[in-house]
Design a protein around this motif. Structure first.
Motif, short mmCIF file in Angstrom:
data_model
loop_
_atom_site.label_atom_id
_atom_site.label_comp_id
_atom_site.label_asym_id
_atom_site.label_seq_id
_atom_site.Cartn_x
_atom_site.Cartn_y
_atom_site.Cartn_z
N ASP A 1 0.92 -1.33 0.12
CA ASP A 1 0.07 -0.07 0.06
C ASP A 1 1.18 1.59 0.25
O ASP A 1 0.44 1.63 -0.16
CB ASP A 1 -0.95 -0.28 1.13
CG ASP A 1 -2.26 -1.08 1.54
OD1 ASP A 1 -2.29 -1.94 -0.07
OD2 ASP A 1 -2.29 -1.56 1.91
N ARG B 1 1.00 3.59 -2.79
CA ARG B 1 -0.75 4.91 -2.82
C ARG B 1 -0.31 6.18 -1.33
O ARG B 1 -1.17 6.62 -1.61
CB ARG B 1 -1.86 3.77 -2.56
CG ARG B 1 -3.33 4.87 -3.02
CD ARG B 1 -3.30 5.28 -3.65
NE ARG B 1 -4.76 5.94 -3.47
CZ ARG B 1 -4.91 7.32 -4.02
NH1 ARG B 1 -4.56 7.61 -4.67
NH2 ARG B 1 -6.17 7.62 -3.95
N GLY C 1 1.27 8.45 -2.68
CA GLY C 1 0.94 9.32 -3.41
C GLY C 1 0.00 10.38 -2.17
O GLY C 1 -0.66 11.48 -2.79
N LEU C 2 -0.92 9.50 -0.96
CA LEU C 2 -1.74 10.17 -0.60
C LEU C 2 -1.33 11.53 0.34
O LEU C 2 -1.91 13.09 0.57
CB LEU C 2 -3.04 9.39 0.10
CG LEU C 2 -3.82 8.52 -0.60
CD1 LEU C 2 -4.27 7.65 0.37
CD2 LEU C 2 -5.28 9.17 -0.75
N GLU D 1 -10.38 2.19 2.65
CA GLU D 1 -11.06 2.12 1.15
C GLU D 1 -12.32 2.05 1.62
O GLU D 1 -12.90 2.31 1.90
CB GLU D 1 -10.78 0.33 1.22
CG GLU D 1 -8.97 -0.21 1.65
CD GLU D 1 -9.33 -1.93 1.44
OE1 GLU D 1 -10.09 -2.23 1.86
OE2 GLU D 1 -8.09 -2.21 1.18
N GLU E 1 -10.60 0.50 -2.80
CA GLU E 1 -9.82 1.13 -3.73
C GLU E 1 -8.87 2.33 -2.28
O GLU E 1 -10.05 2.61 -1.51
CB GLU E 1 -10.05 2.77 -3.75
CG GLU E 1 -8.93 3.45 -5.04
CD GLU E 1 -10.02 4.92 -5.61
OE1 GLU E 1 -9.41 5.86 -6.35
OE2 GLU E 1 -11.23 5.11 -6.03
N TYR F 1 -5.62 7.89 4.89
CA TYR F 1 -5.23 7.66 5.14
C TYR F 1 -4.95 8.01 6.52
O TYR F 1 -5.12 9.42 7.03
CB TYR F 1 -3.36 7.05 4.71
CG TYR F 1 -2.68 8.73 4.63
CD1 TYR F 1 -1.82 8.70 6.10
CD2 TYR F 1 -2.94 9.64 3.91
CE1 TYR F 1 -1.15 9.64 5.75
CE2 TYR F 1 -2.57 10.03 4.10
CZ TYR F 1 -1.57 10.74 4.70
OH TYR F 1 -0.73 11.99 5.01
N THR G 1 -8.95 11.58 0.26
CA THR G 1 -9.23 12.17 -0.90
C THR G 1 -10.46 13.48 -1.12
O THR G 1 -11.83 12.71 -0.13
CB THR G 1 -9.54 11.13 -2.20
OG1 THR G 1 -9.87 10.29 -1.64
CG2 THR G 1 -8.12 10.84 -2.21
#
Length: 155
Positions: A14, A17, A20-21, A60, A65, A69, A93
């Protein structure tokens, strides 16, 4: 989409990702982006020792997806003479806010504190982030007005 939203501990796979977050989070908070290699540095903090210091939870969406976090680590309070859990980051997001994932993330952070035998979670948010402040207020959190400073240490 199928499934239900859920929060779980991050796995090694993970971390790209999550990195990226974290970059999206930094952009949202008007901060510099993380330095390259964040996923590798997180891996060392999360999985590099038998008793990792950092904990990372991922949110998720239905369908699996990863859309958010939270990270946390035990810290010390000199005044209290005890440890507490410091939540360093909580981010969802934009398209996944207000859907119930924030409370799931917070509940998971509180569960981490409980698992560690800690009786308090502390965190901070930018003063301009009124949406986050309303969210934390709805959870029953108490504000503490302080200024946060940072001092670079020459390597």
């Amino acid at each position: 989409m199928t499934g239900t939203p859920r929060v779980r501990h991050a796995e090694r796979a993970d971390l790209p990702r999550v990195a990226g977050l974290a970059a999206l989070h930094a952009e949202y908070e008007r901060a510099a982006p993380p330095a390259p290699g964040l996923a590798d540095r997180l891996a060392a903090l999360l999985f590099g020792t038998p008793a990792p210091r950092l904990r990372c939870l991922v949110a998720e969406a239905p369908g699996g997806e990863i859309v958010g976090y939270a990270t946390c680590a035990p810290e010390l309070s000199t005044w209290e003479g005890r440890e507490y859990l410091h939540m360093d980051c909580l981010f969802l997001t934009p398209g996944h806010r207000g859907l119930g994932l924030g409370p799931l993330l917070m509940a998971a952070v509180v569960a981490e504190a409980s698992e560690l035998g800690l009786t308090e979670v502390q965190w901070q948010t930018p003063a301009w982030n009124e949406g986050a402040a309303r969210f934390y207020d709805r959870l029953g959190a108490r504000k503490k007005e302080k200024l946060r400073y940072s001092l670079a240490v020459a390597g």
